[in-house]
Design a protein around this motif. Sequence first.
Motif, PDB file in Angstrom:
ATOM      1  N   ASP A  97     -10.311 -42.959  87.556  1.00 34.10           N
ATOM      2  CA  ASP A  97     -11.031 -42.634  86.134  1.00 34.10           C
ATOM      3  C   ASP A  97     -12.576 -42.504  86.173  1.00 34.10           C
ATOM      4  O   ASP A  97     -13.333 -43.403  86.217  1.00 34.10           O
ATOM      5  CB  ASP A  97     -10.707 -43.721  85.292  1.00 34.10           C
ATOM      6  N   MET A  98     -12.914 -41.178  86.648  1.00 33.29           N
ATOM      7  CA  MET A  98     -14.326 -40.806  86.755  1.00 33.29           C
ATOM      8  C   MET A  98     -15.223 -40.754  85.570  1.00 33.29           C
ATOM      9  O   MET A  98     -14.828 -39.900  84.897  1.00 33.29           O
ATOM     10  CB  MET A  98     -14.553 -39.694  87.789  1.00 33.29           C
ATOM     11  N   PRO A 130     -20.450 -35.125  90.383  1.00 34.12           N
ATOM     12  CA  PRO A 130     -19.043 -34.968  90.326  1.00 34.12           C
ATOM     13  C   PRO A 130     -18.702 -34.064  91.502  1.00 34.12           C
ATOM     14  O   PRO A 130     -19.139 -33.140  91.850  1.00 34.12           O
ATOM     15  CB  PRO A 130     -18.819 -34.146  88.937  1.00 34.12           C
ATOM     16  N   PRO A 131     -17.758 -34.395  92.242  1.00 32.05           N
ATOM     17  CA  PRO A 131     -17.061 -33.892  93.364  1.00 32.05           C
ATOM     18  C   PRO A 131     -16.302 -32.473  93.040  1.00 32.05           C
ATOM     19  O   PRO A 131     -16.208 -32.197  91.561  1.00 32.05           O
ATOM     20  CB  PRO A 131     -16.024 -34.691  93.981  1.00 32.05           C
ATOM     21  N   ALA A 132     -16.187 -31.720  93.907  1.00 30.15           N
ATOM     22  CA  ALA A 132     -15.444 -30.470  93.762  1.00 30.15           C
ATOM     23  C   ALA A 132     -14.029 -30.932  93.446  1.00 30.15           C
ATOM     24  O   ALA A 132     -13.520 -32.136  93.394  1.00 30.15           O
ATOM     25  CB  ALA A 132     -15.478 -29.732  94.903  1.00 30.15           C
ATOM     26  N   LEU A 140      -6.715 -35.841  93.254  1.00 31.19           N
ATOM     27  CA  LEU A 140      -6.621 -37.296  92.989  1.00 31.19           C
ATOM     28  C   LEU A 140      -7.236 -37.815  91.992  1.00 31.19           C
ATOM     29  O   LEU A 140      -7.231 -38.860  91.461  1.00 31.19           O
ATOM     30  CB  LEU A 140      -6.794 -37.994  94.112  1.00 31.19           C
ATOM     31  N   VAL A 141      -8.182 -36.924  91.541  1.00 32.29           N
ATOM     32  CA  VAL A 141      -9.265 -37.485  90.520  1.00 32.29           C
ATOM     33  C   VAL A 141      -8.907 -37.110  89.129  1.00 32.29           C
ATOM     34  O   VAL A 141      -8.766 -36.027  88.743  1.00 32.29           O
ATOM     35  CB  VAL A 141     -10.668 -36.995  90.782  1.00 32.29           C
ATOM     36  N   ARG A 142      -8.678 -37.958  88.170  1.00 29.47           N
ATOM     37  CA  ARG A 142      -8.772 -37.656  86.699  1.00 29.47           C
ATOM     38  C   ARG A 142      -9.852 -37.821  85.899  1.00 29.47           C
ATOM     39  O   ARG A 142     -10.487 -39.096  86.069  1.00 29.47           O
ATOM     40  CB  ARG A 142      -7.526 -38.575  86.098  1.00 29.47           C
ATOM     41  N   LYS A 143     -10.532 -37.050  85.327  1.00 35.27           N
ATOM     42  CA  LYS A 143     -11.855 -36.994  84.687  1.00 35.27           C
ATOM     43  C   LYS A 143     -11.810 -37.414  83.239  1.00 35.27           C
ATOM     44  O   LYS A 143     -10.953 -36.931  82.607  1.00 35.27           O
ATOM     45  CB  LYS A 143     -12.467 -35.688  84.982  1.00 35.27           C
TER      46      LYS A 143
END
Length: 194
Positions: A28-29, A181-183, A187-190
């Motif tokens: 959860d970024m 923020p990464p590319a 796996l990442v939910r913003k």
Amino acid sequence: QRNIVSLAALIDDLFDMAQMDAGGLRLDMQWNAISDLVSDPLEGFSHPAVDKGITLTGMAAPGSDPAYIDARQIGRVLANLVNNALRHTPSGGAINVHAYPIRNAVVVEVSDNGEGIRAEDLPYVFDQFYRGEPSRSRATGGAGLGLAIAKAIVDAHGGRITVESTPGYGTRFAVTLPTQPPAVNPLVRKSVKA
């Protein structure tokens, strides 16, 4: 009661590790203050540190905030590192949590002047179920999953975790996290804070 709590924690760790191995870690970024994450384990472990006669200090240098991270998961990493340091630092010792910015990243270090890690164990400390010297493992507990989980969390952030140690002098773990923020990462939910 303590054995039940330990077993529950082990089951949680095994479940989390299985999820991470299967690529199921969801982050959860959000933009978060690293300074808050540094202060959390200082507060959370202050009583155990006092009980053991260990000095626990820390700070975030100017420019450390903010970072685009999952605060809960990175908080979990730092709590694990501080907890490990408490287990392996004798009375009269010191533990320090220190964050500072570097180019496009922030580094959070957890260092102690405890017993240290043997050179032959260092390459394996992030491996699942690795606990190093058997007598040390029996004395301090743990299933050897905490550092493996910490590495999986940091890796999922596009970061890096490293360790340096000298037996008899102490250990330093360094968590390097990108501040931007990464590319695109499946796996990442913003999340966006309102």
